[in-house]
Structure formats: structure tokens, C-alpha cells
Design a protein around this motif. Structure first.
Motif, PDB file in Angstrom:
ATOM      1  N   ARG A   1       0.885  -1.208   0.062  1.00 28.84           N
ATOM      2  CA  ARG A   1       0.108  -0.091   0.056  1.00 28.84           C
ATOM      3  C   ARG A   1       0.751   1.297   0.088  1.00 28.84           C
ATOM      4  O   ARG A   1       2.008   1.154   0.330  1.00 28.84           O
ATOM      5  CB  ARG A   1      -0.836   0.185   1.309  1.00 28.84           C
ATOM      6  CG  ARG A   1      -2.055  -0.990   1.326  1.00 28.84           C
ATOM      7  CD  ARG A   1      -2.976  -0.566   2.382  1.00 28.84           C
ATOM      8  NE  ARG A   1      -2.139  -0.345   3.723  1.00 28.84           N
ATOM      9  CZ  ARG A   1      -3.089   0.140   4.667  1.00 28.84           C
ATOM     10  NH1 ARG A   1      -4.290   0.821   4.404  1.00 28.84           N
ATOM     11  NH2 ARG A   1      -2.543   0.634   5.818  1.00 28.84           N
TER      12      ARG A   1
ATOM     13  N   GLU B   1      -3.002   5.634   1.150  1.00 26.36           N
ATOM     14  CA  GLU B   1      -3.858   4.716   1.523  1.00 26.36           C
ATOM     15  C   GLU B   1      -4.059   4.768   3.002  1.00 26.36           C
ATOM     16  O   GLU B   1      -4.961   4.538   3.656  1.00 26.36           O
ATOM     17  CB  GLU B   1      -3.653   3.290   1.083  1.00 26.36           C
ATOM     18  CG  GLU B   1      -3.829   3.174  -0.635  1.00 26.36           C
ATOM     19  CD  GLU B   1      -3.642   1.750  -1.274  1.00 26.36           C
ATOM     20  OE1 GLU B   1      -4.604   0.984  -1.099  1.00 26.36           O
ATOM     21  OE2 GLU B   1      -2.535   1.515  -1.684  1.00 26.36           O
ATOM     22  N   LYS B   2      -2.672   4.327   3.718  1.00 21.99           N
ATOM     23  CA  LYS B   2      -2.565   4.313   5.170  1.00 21.99           C
ATOM     24  C   LYS B   2      -2.907   5.388   6.036  1.00 21.99           C
ATOM     25  O   LYS B   2      -3.691   5.219   7.066  1.00 21.99           O
ATOM     26  CB  LYS B   2      -1.057   4.021   5.248  1.00 21.99           C
ATOM     27  CG  LYS B   2      -0.935   3.799   6.971  1.00 21.99           C
ATOM     28  CD  LYS B   2       0.572   3.433   7.311  1.00 21.99           C
ATOM     29  CE  LYS B   2       0.870   3.193   8.496  1.00 21.99           C
ATOM     30  NZ  LYS B   2       0.202   2.131   9.141  1.00 21.99           N
TER      31      LYS B   2
ATOM     32  N   THR C   1      -5.882   6.626   5.359  1.00 23.50           N
ATOM     33  CA  THR C   1      -7.303   6.761   5.671  1.00 23.50           C
ATOM     34  C   THR C   1      -7.495   5.759   6.876  1.00 23.50           C
ATOM     35  O   THR C   1      -8.682   5.553   7.087  1.00 23.50           O
ATOM     36  CB  THR C   1      -7.960   6.345   4.381  1.00 23.50           C
ATOM     37  OG1 THR C   1      -7.585   5.000   4.099  1.00 23.50           O
ATOM     38  CG2 THR C   1      -7.487   7.414   3.262  1.00 23.50           C
ATOM     39  N   ASP C   2      -6.560   5.038   7.211  1.00 24.75           N
ATOM     40  CA  ASP C   2      -6.822   4.019   8.363  1.00 24.75           C
ATOM     41  C   ASP C   2      -7.586   4.743   9.184  1.00 24.75           C
ATOM     42  O   ASP C   2      -8.632   3.856   9.969  1.00 24.75           O
ATOM     43  CB  ASP C   2      -5.587   3.321   8.653  1.00 24.75           C
ATOM     44  CG  ASP C   2      -4.873   2.402   7.673  1.00 24.75           C
ATOM     45  OD1 ASP C   2      -5.641   2.016   6.781  1.00 24.75           O
ATOM     46  OD2 ASP C   2      -3.688   1.959   7.894  1.00 24.75           O
TER      47      ASP C   2
ATOM     48  N   TYR D   1      -4.929   8.916  -4.791  1.00 26.40           N
ATOM     49  CA  TYR D   1      -5.856   7.824  -4.259  1.00 26.40           C
ATOM     50  C   TYR D   1      -7.258   8.556  -3.919  1.00 26.40           C
ATOM     51  O   TYR D   1      -7.666   9.574  -3.431  1.00 26.40           O
ATOM     52  CB  TYR D   1      -5.360   7.472  -2.944  1.00 26.40           C
ATOM     53  CG  TYR D   1      -6.175   6.359  -2.362  1.00 26.40           C
ATOM     54  CD1 TYR D   1      -6.289   5.233  -2.874  1.00 26.40           C
ATOM     55  CD2 TYR D   1      -6.751   6.285  -0.925  1.00 26.40           C
ATOM     56  CE1 TYR D   1      -7.015   4.291  -2.411  1.00 26.40           C
ATOM     57  CE2 TYR D   1      -7.286   5.590  -0.354  1.00 26.40           C
ATOM     58  CZ  TYR D   1      -7.551   4.308  -1.285  1.00 26.40           C
ATOM     59  OH  TYR D   1      -8.224   3.150  -0.687  1.00 26.40           O
TER      60      TYR D   1
ATOM     61  N   ALA E   1     -11.362   7.019  -2.732  1.00 27.59           N
ATOM     62  CA  ALA E   1     -12.140   6.049  -2.100  1.00 27.59           C
ATOM     63  C   ALA E   1     -13.417   6.594  -1.759  1.00 27.59           C
ATOM     64  O   ALA E   1     -13.480   7.728  -1.512  1.00 27.59           O
ATOM     65  CB  ALA E   1     -11.354   5.405  -1.186  1.00 27.59           C
TER      66      ALA E   1
ATOM     67  N   TRP F   1     -12.784   2.028   3.935  1.00 26.26           N
ATOM     68  CA  TRP F   1     -12.632   2.801   2.491  1.00 26.26           C
ATOM     69  C   TRP F   1     -12.600   1.897   1.445  1.00 26.26           C
ATOM     70  O   TRP F   1     -11.977   0.876   1.442  1.00 26.26           O
ATOM     71  CB  TRP F   1     -11.632   3.925   2.582  1.00 26.26           C
ATOM     72  CG  TRP F   1     -11.786   4.926   3.370  1.00 26.26           C
ATOM     73  CD1 TRP F   1     -11.182   5.232   5.040  1.00 26.26           C
ATOM     74  CD2 TRP F   1     -12.527   6.143   3.289  1.00 26.26           C
ATOM     75  NE1 TRP F   1     -11.689   6.218   5.403  1.00 26.26           N
ATOM     76  CE2 TRP F   1     -12.484   6.923   4.545  1.00 26.26           C
ATOM     77  CE3 TRP F   1     -13.236   6.897   2.187  1.00 26.26           C
ATOM     78  CZ2 TRP F   1     -12.808   8.276   4.616  1.00 26.26           C
ATOM     79  CZ3 TRP F   1     -13.930   7.816   2.324  1.00 26.26           C
ATOM     80  CH2 TRP F   1     -13.948   8.710   3.422  1.00 26.26           C
TER      81      TRP F   1
ATOM     82  N   PRO G   1     -11.925   1.529  -2.578  1.00 25.20           N
ATOM     83  CA  PRO G   1     -11.148   2.296  -3.855  1.00 25.20           C
ATOM     84  C   PRO G   1     -12.189   2.490  -4.822  1.00 25.20           C
ATOM     85  O   PRO G   1     -13.002   1.808  -4.999  1.00 25.20           O
ATOM     86  CB  PRO G   1      -9.923   1.367  -4.043  1.00 25.20           C
ATOM     87  CG  PRO G   1      -9.793   0.274  -2.951  1.00 25.20           C
ATOM     88  CD  PRO G   1     -11.262   0.372  -2.142  1.00 25.20           C
TER      89      PRO G   1
ATOM     90  N   ASP H   1      -3.611   6.846  -9.501  1.00 30.08           N
ATOM     91  CA  ASP H   1      -4.077   5.997  -8.466  1.00 30.08           C
ATOM     92  C   ASP H   1      -2.801   5.203  -8.001  1.00 30.08           C
ATOM     93  O   ASP H   1      -2.145   4.452  -8.791  1.00 30.08           O
ATOM     94  CB  ASP H   1      -5.222   5.532  -8.595  1.00 30.08           C
ATOM     95  CG  ASP H   1      -5.758   4.915  -7.214  1.00 30.08           C
ATOM     96  OD1 ASP H   1      -6.657   5.855  -6.769  1.00 30.08           O
ATOM     97  OD2 ASP H   1      -5.395   4.057  -6.659  1.00 30.08           O
TER      98      ASP H   1
ATOM     99  N   ARG I   1      -2.828   2.387  -6.551  1.00 27.30           N
ATOM    100  CA  ARG I   1      -3.041   1.230  -6.725  1.00 27.30           C
ATOM    101  C   ARG I   1      -2.277   0.533  -7.860  1.00 27.30           C
ATOM    102  O   ARG I   1      -2.420  -0.553  -8.097  1.00 27.30           O
ATOM    103  CB  ARG I   1      -4.540   0.544  -6.454  1.00 27.30           C
ATOM    104  CG  ARG I   1      -5.148   0.748  -5.091  1.00 27.30           C
ATOM    105  CD  ARG I   1      -6.571   0.977  -4.880  1.00 27.30           C
ATOM    106  NE  ARG I   1      -7.307   1.734  -5.995  1.00 27.30           N
ATOM    107  CZ  ARG I   1      -7.987   1.459  -6.483  1.00 27.30           C
ATOM    108  NH1 ARG I   1      -8.357   0.326  -7.170  1.00 27.30           N
ATOM    109  NH2 ARG I   1      -8.671   2.461  -7.649  1.00 27.30           N
TER     110      ARG I   1
END
Length: 420
Positions: free
Chosen positions: A97, A101-102, A104-105, A156, A158, A372, A374, A382, A384
Motif C-alpha cells: 500500500r 492509503e494508510k 485513511t486507516d 488515491y 475512495a 474505505w 477504492p 492512483d 494502486r
């Protein structure tokens, strides 16, 4: 590991006065969430405080990689103040990741933020905002592997089941700065994160500088200053993650400031095991007097002007609309301004529950995080779609390492071309 239960030393009676647990009438059909007598502690709570890293296989893999770094860098790695963000680390330490992305954890309790947005009372709105923040902290250590540093221009996108959306972009390579915007029912959460990850002795410390601001439909805004994150016991023992320091929330419009301090609660009874843990959090909500409020607003305007001169406001403009600098009143390392009146107190544990003035607002056993999802129609930029991430996600560590190094070379070449 099974969840542990802790008896609360008191509850709240129907008339609002304090009552001991023993004197509270037995009501088997009582499902009053706010008056629950038992608090559930996170199943992975470390006995010394914080969240334990209990995946032994992953732990050995991570430690093996760290020992290799120590061998390559010598004692400097153990005794120096090294920023891991600026180092090229082996892919086997990474999760598939991006840091985008992290980020949003921790933002996985949108229902609590929606409650804040629906409040007409600014004090109650502040309570729900702080509760939303505390509830998400258990997810800071959701993964113990390092995420990939985002490439300049990486994005990113989501969404949440309630319709909330997040858009993120890496807007600077050196220093690394990630900009974000979350749009939800009645609120807009915008800002940027400039992380610094340092290794010293047996711990990793993460601090994320940057502006973070919640805007609500009625024009109210709340600035948030984050605390520091620690991962202790990296080389020996059972690692654990902890929150250290103070988080500050400021509603300058209504003259409200709330400090959330992490660590053993002052005055906690020795028998109250939960509030004597290092993962306890204590909130003090204050009302500023008008003199301090006017001074704070003046400082905020001056800081915003200075930030515009440095150019960051322009670079963030597309996502945030404006950059509001944290003034002196928003800095968590300063004490609460003189003349502040305490109008509320919060108490709890970020691995268990949080309550305001003896009323429960959140409990780990009653609330459920929503992850979240994607965006299936995300931009080609993005994260990903990154080649090294795709390879690692497929289990090809060697190919991921090769691709990561190629991307790093390309980034350095691009950076040279951007220089005047």
C-alpha cells in the motif's frame, strides 16, 4: 486473545449524580449504552500499555530486515536521529500500500463525524469531533509494515458506504507532503500531512506535521493538531504502539479549545486498571475569554499570510481552497491560554471507550469501523496502479524491489529537470 473487561468505579444515576457500582440498581433489561458498567479493552492491548504486535511471523521478518540495515549502517542507525522517510528501504519491509492509503486507516468512523456535523451546539459538536478522533486511533497500528512513499503526483480515491469520499494527492517529494480532502454529510475535512519517521534506540517515532481542518455547513471550522505515534520494542520483546503527547482541537469561531492528553489519568484510583494504563486519554474542553480569542485570530491571520508567501497555499489550493496555518493557540505544546474556563472533561482509553462528563460517547464493543472502498474509476495516477505495488501485491518481492528502484531513479531525474 480474548477481550478483557474492566469494571468502572462509578456510573451515572438517573438524576445525574454519581453512584457507585454497588449501589446501582440491577436492571437485566437495561441496555443504556452510556451507563454500561463494563469497558471492553482491545484484544491486542499490551500489558504495559498500547497496542501489541502479536504476529510473530511478521515480527521476525521485520526484525531481520532491521538487523540488515543496522549491519549496513553501523552504530549510526542505533544512536543517530535518522529520518526513515528519506531512506531507501528494502521492499520486504513494506506492505503493498501507499502512504496515501494508510492515511485513511484512522478515518473509519464517519458516523461519529456525521453526528458532529448535525449538532447545532458548538460544544456538543466539539465533543463528537474529539470522540471521532479518539475512536480511530486504534487503527494507527493496523499494519506494522511500512507503506510505500508516494510518488510526486500520485493520487488515491475512495468512498464510504454513507457516501463520504476522499481524494488525495502527493504534492511534494522533498519534503514529502500528502494533501487530502474528505467530503461527507455536512462536513469537509481537508489538510496535508508531512510525516517524519525516526528510529532511535529500540523505537520508531512518527510525527505528521501539517494543517488539518474540519469545515461544517454552518461555517464553523475546527483545527486539529496530532500527537506523536511510537512503535516501541522494535528489536526486543513484544513491540507495542502508543500515542504520546497531546492532541489539540480549536474552534476559533466560538472560542473553544480542547486538549486531549495521552497517559495515565491524574487522580485515577489504583484499583482502576484501565485508567492507569498509558493508553488512557484525558480531554479538557475550555472556553476562551474574548481577549485571548481576538489575539488568537490575529495570530492566525498573520501565520496564514506568512504561509502564502512560502507558496504552500497555492500548491494546496486545488484541494483545500485555502491553507489556514495553526496559530499559537492551536499548538499543542503550549499550555491552555490564561483566562480559559473549563466547560467539559472527557475521559477514556483509545483501546476501549471515551466519555464526556460521565456520559459514554463511544465504545470499542459497540462501534464498528467501516473501511474505505477504492474508487473503481480512479485516475491512472492512483497509487494502486504503481508497478512496484502491483508486483508486491502479487507476491513477487524481487520484481517489486527492482521496480521500486527504477521509480526512485526516475524521480531523482525528474527532480533535476524541475530545478531552475
Amino acid at each position: 486473545m480474548a477481550s478483557r473487561l474492566f469494571k468502572r468505579p462509578w456510573t451515572r444515576s438517573n438524576d445525574g449524580s454519581e453512584a457507585t457500582t454497588a449501589s446501582r440498581p440491577e436492571t437485566p433489561d437495561d441496555d443504556d449504552f452510556h451507563d454500561a458498567e463494563e469497558a471492553v479493552l482491545h484484544p491486542d492491548a499490551h500489558e504495559e500499555g498500547g497496542l501489541a504486535f502479536n504476529n510473530r511471523e511478521l515480527l521476525e521478518s521485520q526484525r531481520s530486515a532491521i538487523y540488515e540495515l543496522i549491519r549496513d549502517m553501523g552504530m549510526k542507525f542505533l544512536t543517530g536521529h535518522i529520518n526513515l522517510i528519506n531512506m531507501s528501504l528494502p521492499v520486504k519491509m513494506f506492505e503493498p500500500r501507499s502512504y496515501l492509503e494508510k492515511l485513511t486507516d484512522v478515518w473509519v468512523y464517519p458516523a461519529l463525524l456525521t453526528k458532529a456535523a448535525s449538532c447545532t451546539d458548538p460544544v456538543e459538536r466539539m465533543r463528537w469531533t474529539v470522540t471521532w478522533f479518539v475512536a480511530g486511533l486504534q487503527h494507527v497500528f493496523q499494519s506494522w509494515r511500512k507503506p510505500f512513499n508516494p510518488l510526486l503526483g500520485e493520487t488515491y480515491q475512495a468512498s464510504q458506504p454513507d457516501g463520504s469520499t476522499v481524494q488525495m494527492e502527493q504534492i511534494s517529494h522533498h519534503p514529502p507532503i500528502s494533501a487530502f480532502q474528505i467530503t461527507g454529510p455536512g462536513y469537509l475535512f481537508v489538510g496535508h500531512s508531512q510525516p517524519e519517521v525516526t528510529f532511535r534506540a529500540n523505537a520508531i517515532k512518527t510525527t505528521a506535521k501539517g494543517m488539518r481542518m474540519l469545515h461544517f455547513a454552518d461555517g464553523t471550522s475546527i483545527d486539529i493538531v496530532y500527537p506523536a505515534y511510537y512503535m516501541r520494542g522494535i528489536l526486543s520483546g513484544t513491540p507495542r504502539g502508543e500515542m504520546v503527547g497531546t492532541a489539540r482541537f480549536t474552534d476559533a469561531t466560538h472560542g473553544l479549545v480542547c486538549d486531549v492528553t495521552f497517559g495515565k489519568a491524574d487522580g485515577a484510583a489504583p484499583s482502576d486498571r484501565l485508567l492507569n494504563r498509558s493508553d488512557t486519554c484525558t480531554a479538557t474542553l475550555c472556553q476562551l475569554d474574548r481577549t485571548n480569542l481576538a489575539s488568537a485570530q490575529a495570530n492566525s491571520s498573520a501565520s496564514a499570510d506568512a504561509s502564502q508567501e512560502r507558496g504552500w497555499s497555492k500548491r494546496l489550493g486545488g484541494l483545500t481552497g485555502r491553507l489556514t496555518s495553526l496559530s499559537l493557540i492551536n499548538r499543542a505544546d503550549n499550555g491552555l491560554p490564561e483566562g480559559s474556563q473549563v466547560i467539559g472533561r472527557g475521559l477514556g482509553n483509545w483501546l476501549s471507550y471515551f466519555e464526556w462528563d460521565h456520559h459514554r460517547y463511544w465504545s470499542i464493543g459497540e462501534s464498528h469501523a467501516t473501511l474505505w472502498q477504492p474508487d473503481p474509476a480512479a485516475l491512472p495516477s492512483d497509487c494502486r496502479f504503481r508497478e512496484d505495488l502491483v508486483a508486491l501485491r502479487a507476491g513477487d518481492v524481487k520484481q517489486s524491489q527492482v521496480l521500486k528502484e527504477q521509480l526512485e531513479v526516475r524521480q531523482r531525474q525528474d527532480a533535476k529537470l524541475r530545478k531552475p
